[in-house]
Design a protein around this motif. Structure first.
Motif, PDB file in Angstrom:
ATOM      1  N   UNK A  93     -13.741  -3.602   4.907  1.00 38.59           N
ATOM      2  CA  UNK A  93     -12.792  -4.428   4.162  1.00 38.59           C
ATOM      3  C   UNK A  93     -11.776  -5.048   5.112  1.00 38.59           C
ATOM      4  N   UNK A  94     -10.992  -5.985   4.584  1.00 43.78           N
ATOM      5  CA  UNK A  94     -10.086  -6.754   5.441  1.00 43.78           C
ATOM      6  C   UNK A  94      -9.013  -5.893   6.085  1.00 43.78           C
ATOM      7  N   UNK A  95      -8.632  -4.780   5.460  1.00 41.95           N
ATOM      8  CA  UNK A  95      -7.639  -3.905   6.060  1.00 41.95           C
ATOM      9  C   UNK A  95      -8.097  -3.268   7.347  1.00 41.95           C
ATOM     10  N   UNK A  96      -9.413  -3.203   7.568  1.00 43.28           N
ATOM     11  CA  UNK A  96      -9.953  -2.668   8.819  1.00 43.28           C
ATOM     12  C   UNK A  96     -10.317  -3.775   9.803  1.00 43.28           C
ATOM     13  N   UNK A  97     -10.994  -4.823   9.339  1.00 48.43           N
ATOM     14  CA  UNK A  97     -11.418  -5.849  10.300  1.00 48.43           C
ATOM     15  C   UNK A  97     -10.299  -6.823  10.659  1.00 48.43           C
ATOM     16  N   UNK A 315       3.305  -3.887   0.987  1.00 43.21           N
ATOM     17  CA  UNK A 315       3.086  -2.437   0.903  1.00 43.21           C
ATOM     18  C   UNK A 315       2.450  -2.062  -0.429  1.00 43.21           C
ATOM     19  N   UNK A 316       2.905  -2.688  -1.510  1.00 43.32           N
ATOM     20  CA  UNK A 316       2.317  -2.394  -2.816  1.00 43.32           C
ATOM     21  C   UNK A 316       0.859  -2.855  -2.880  1.00 43.32           C
ATOM     22  N   UNK A 317       0.564  -4.015  -2.296  1.00 48.29           N
ATOM     23  CA  UNK A 317      -0.817  -4.497  -2.284  1.00 48.29           C
ATOM     24  C   UNK A 317      -1.719  -3.541  -1.516  1.00 48.29           C
ATOM     25  N   UNK A 318      -1.210  -3.001  -0.411  1.00 45.67           N
ATOM     26  CA  UNK A 318      -1.972  -2.014   0.357  1.00 45.67           C
ATOM     27  C   UNK A 318      -2.191  -0.762  -0.485  1.00 45.67           C
ATOM     28  N   UNK A 319      -1.144  -0.294  -1.165  1.00 46.09           N
ATOM     29  CA  UNK A 319      -1.261   0.895  -2.006  1.00 46.09           C
ATOM     30  C   UNK A 319      -2.245   0.686  -3.151  1.00 46.09           C
ATOM     31  N   UNK A 320      -2.323  -0.533  -3.663  1.00 46.03           N
ATOM     32  CA  UNK A 320      -3.257  -0.847  -4.742  1.00 46.03           C
ATOM     33  C   UNK A 320      -4.694  -0.931  -4.250  1.00 46.03           C
ATOM     34  N   UNK A 321      -4.900  -0.887  -2.933  1.00 41.83           N
ATOM     35  CA  UNK A 321      -6.245  -0.937  -2.373  1.00 41.83           C
ATOM     36  C   UNK A 321      -6.825  -2.323  -2.239  1.00 41.83           C
ATOM     37  N   UNK A 322      -5.992  -3.362  -2.346  1.00 43.09           N
ATOM     38  CA  UNK A 322      -6.511  -4.720  -2.258  1.00 43.09           C
ATOM     39  C   UNK A 322      -7.186  -5.001  -0.915  1.00 43.09           C
ATOM     40  N   UNK A 330      -2.729  -2.256  13.663  1.00 42.22           N
ATOM     41  CA  UNK A 330      -2.460  -3.660  14.027  1.00 42.22           C
ATOM     42  C   UNK A 330      -2.592  -4.614  12.843  1.00 42.22           C
ATOM     43  N   UNK A 331      -3.443  -4.253  11.881  1.00 40.81           N
ATOM     44  CA  UNK A 331      -3.714  -5.142  10.752  1.00 40.81           C
ATOM     45  C   UNK A 331      -2.518  -5.208   9.814  1.00 40.81           C
ATOM     46  N   UNK A 332      -1.812  -4.097   9.664  1.00 42.74           N
ATOM     47  CA  UNK A 332      -0.669  -4.075   8.768  1.00 42.74           C
ATOM     48  C   UNK A 332       0.362  -5.136   9.094  1.00 42.74           C
ATOM     49  N   UNK A 333       0.491  -5.481  10.382  1.00 44.10           N
ATOM     50  CA  UNK A 333       1.462  -6.497  10.791  1.00 44.10           C
ATOM     51  C   UNK A 333       1.025  -7.905  10.394  1.00 44.10           C
ATOM     52  N   UNK A 334      -0.233  -8.079  10.038  1.00 46.74           N
ATOM     53  CA  UNK A 334      -0.751  -9.394   9.651  1.00 46.74           C
ATOM     54  C   UNK A 334      -0.580  -9.661   8.155  1.00 46.74           C
ATOM     55  N   UNK A 335      -0.331  -8.631   7.380  1.00 46.18           N
ATOM     56  CA  UNK A 335      -0.197  -8.752   5.934  1.00 46.18           C
ATOM     57  C   UNK A 335       1.217  -9.209   5.587  1.00 46.18           C
ATOM     58  N   UNK A 336       1.339 -10.087   4.622  1.00 41.89           N
ATOM     59  CA  UNK A 336       2.648 -10.612   4.251  1.00 41.89           C
ATOM     60  C   UNK A 336       3.598  -9.534   3.766  1.00 41.89           C
TER      61      UNK A 336
END
Length: 380
Positions: A93-97, A315-322, A330-336
């Motif tokens: 998923x996008x959170x990994x790649x 953070x909420x989108x990450x918690x929701x599993x989107x 490193x990917x977390x810094x790319x998320x709005x």
């Protein structure tokens, strides 16, 4: 939100297609979680923009496709080509790649645009040498892993995609076979299916998405293109040898929009206040805030978007599993800092994207029309 369709976590999403085909081929370490069945050669044909709902709304234009066995699967988030192709290609998923949107923030303070592999601020500059795709997306691809396991691997897609940043990031590995029209696309896939030993082929057709963007999904040009694709699939099916499987999938669906009814980031000071970068695309926005301004931006965007969409923190989108079950550091810094997704036909345009903002068909959000895609099986 009852209109939100979250990405699947049961082994039946777009990232599971190639691992399932490798499992069907009997490659050790892979499991056919989707249920394609045993085979000796496998093709994954991706039709850009072919949503599950659109396909069934226009079943009369696609008698072959709608007669096939299969089911809907989820594309992932956001429902955009660069993210979905990388999810397919890596099996993650996008959170990994890390290809988390049409555009997303880079540490330089600019937006990375993976489709053209450029950085964008006031203008665009090519960064293919400066930011090697293999470093931006370092996970091994399914094509690489298949080739390492002794599978004959081939990519059959438009010749101009050879060596592009997105190809190197998402689909590196095996033999690249460039094509220029439907005839050599069909021939390339048929040749791959007739390989002597275990073989895996990825094929791509992009014109349905193109016409959907320009004329709108379901328009006459779109329907005529769907008819051509249906004929393409029927032609390939006639030439599949025994033991071959072809799976027809997509990267996202699409919705028709009215650009004149869009929310306008540039002309609404409430949307601009506290924002340092606006990424993503018109139906799925990454909003990067100035230091200390996230709460203020979140409140303002929720007020403006209201019931036309959903606004939440990254953070909420990450918690929701989107972005999937895992989000690498490193990917977390790319998320709005703030994420906005639109329902029905809503869009949030920007003057920085004049071409994209004017299109009649759009995608990126989590509606069923965008999230649900086909996984249709043809056997030889």
């Amino acid at each position: 939100m009852d209109w939100i369709v979250s990405p699947a976590t049961d082994g039946r999403g777009l990232p599971d297609v190639l691992p399932s085909l490798l499992g069907a081929l009997g490659v050790p370490g892979f499991t056919d979680t989707i249920g394609f069945g045993e085979c000796r050669s496998a093709i994954a044909l991706l039709i850009d923009g072919l949503g599950w709902e659109l396909l069934h709304e226009h079943a009369s234009d696609a008698p072959t496709l709608t007669s096939l066995s299969g089911r809907s699967i989820t594309a992932g988030f956001p429902t955009t080509t660069v993210t979905s192709l990388t999810s397919l290609g890596t099996g993650r998923c996008s959170g990994e790649h890390g290809i988390v949107g049409y555009t997303f923030a880079w540490p330089t303070g600019e937006l990375l645009h993976p489709l053209s592999w450029t950085l964008r601020a006031e203008g665009r500059r090519d960064v293919l040498d400066e930011l090697p795709p293999e470093q931006v997306q370092p996970l091994p691809t399914m094509l690489q892993r298949a080739a390492d396991a002794g599978v004959e691997v081939r990519t059959v897609t438009a010749a101009e995609f050879a060596g592009t940043g997105l190809t190197r990031a998402a689909l590196r590995g095996g033999h690249f076979h460039g094509v220029r029209a439907l005839g050599d696309l069909a021939a390339g896939l048929i040749e791959a299916a007739n390989a002597g030993g275990p073989a895996l082929c990825y094929g791509y057709h992009g014109h349905l998405d193109l016409l959907g963007h320009i004329h709108g999904p379901g328009s006459l040009p779109w329907r005529m293109q769907l008819r051509q694709i249906d004929s393409l699939v029927a032609l390939i099916a006639e030439h599949l040898p025994p033991g071959a499987v072809m799976v027809v999938v997509a990267d996202h669906g699409m919705v028709a929009v009215d650009p004149s009814a869009a929310l306008d980031f540039d002309n609404d000071p409430r949307l601009r206040q506290g924002v340092r970068l606006l990424g993503g695309e018109v139906r799925a926005r990454h909003v990067y805030t100035r230091p200390g301004a996230t709460d203020e931006v979140l409140a303002a965007w929720r007020e403006v978007v209201a019931d036309r969409g959903l606004v939440l923190t990254g953070e909420q989108a990450v918690e929701e599993g989107w972005f999937g079950p895992v989000v690498a550091d490193p990917v977390g810094q790319r998320i709005g800092d703030v994420i906005a997704v639109m329902r029905e036909s809503g869009v949030i345009r920007s003057v920085a994207e004049p071409g994209e903002s004017s299109l009649r068909g759009q995608h990126g959000s989590l509606t069923s029309a965008e999230q649900l895609i086909p996984a249709l099986v043809v056997t030889g």
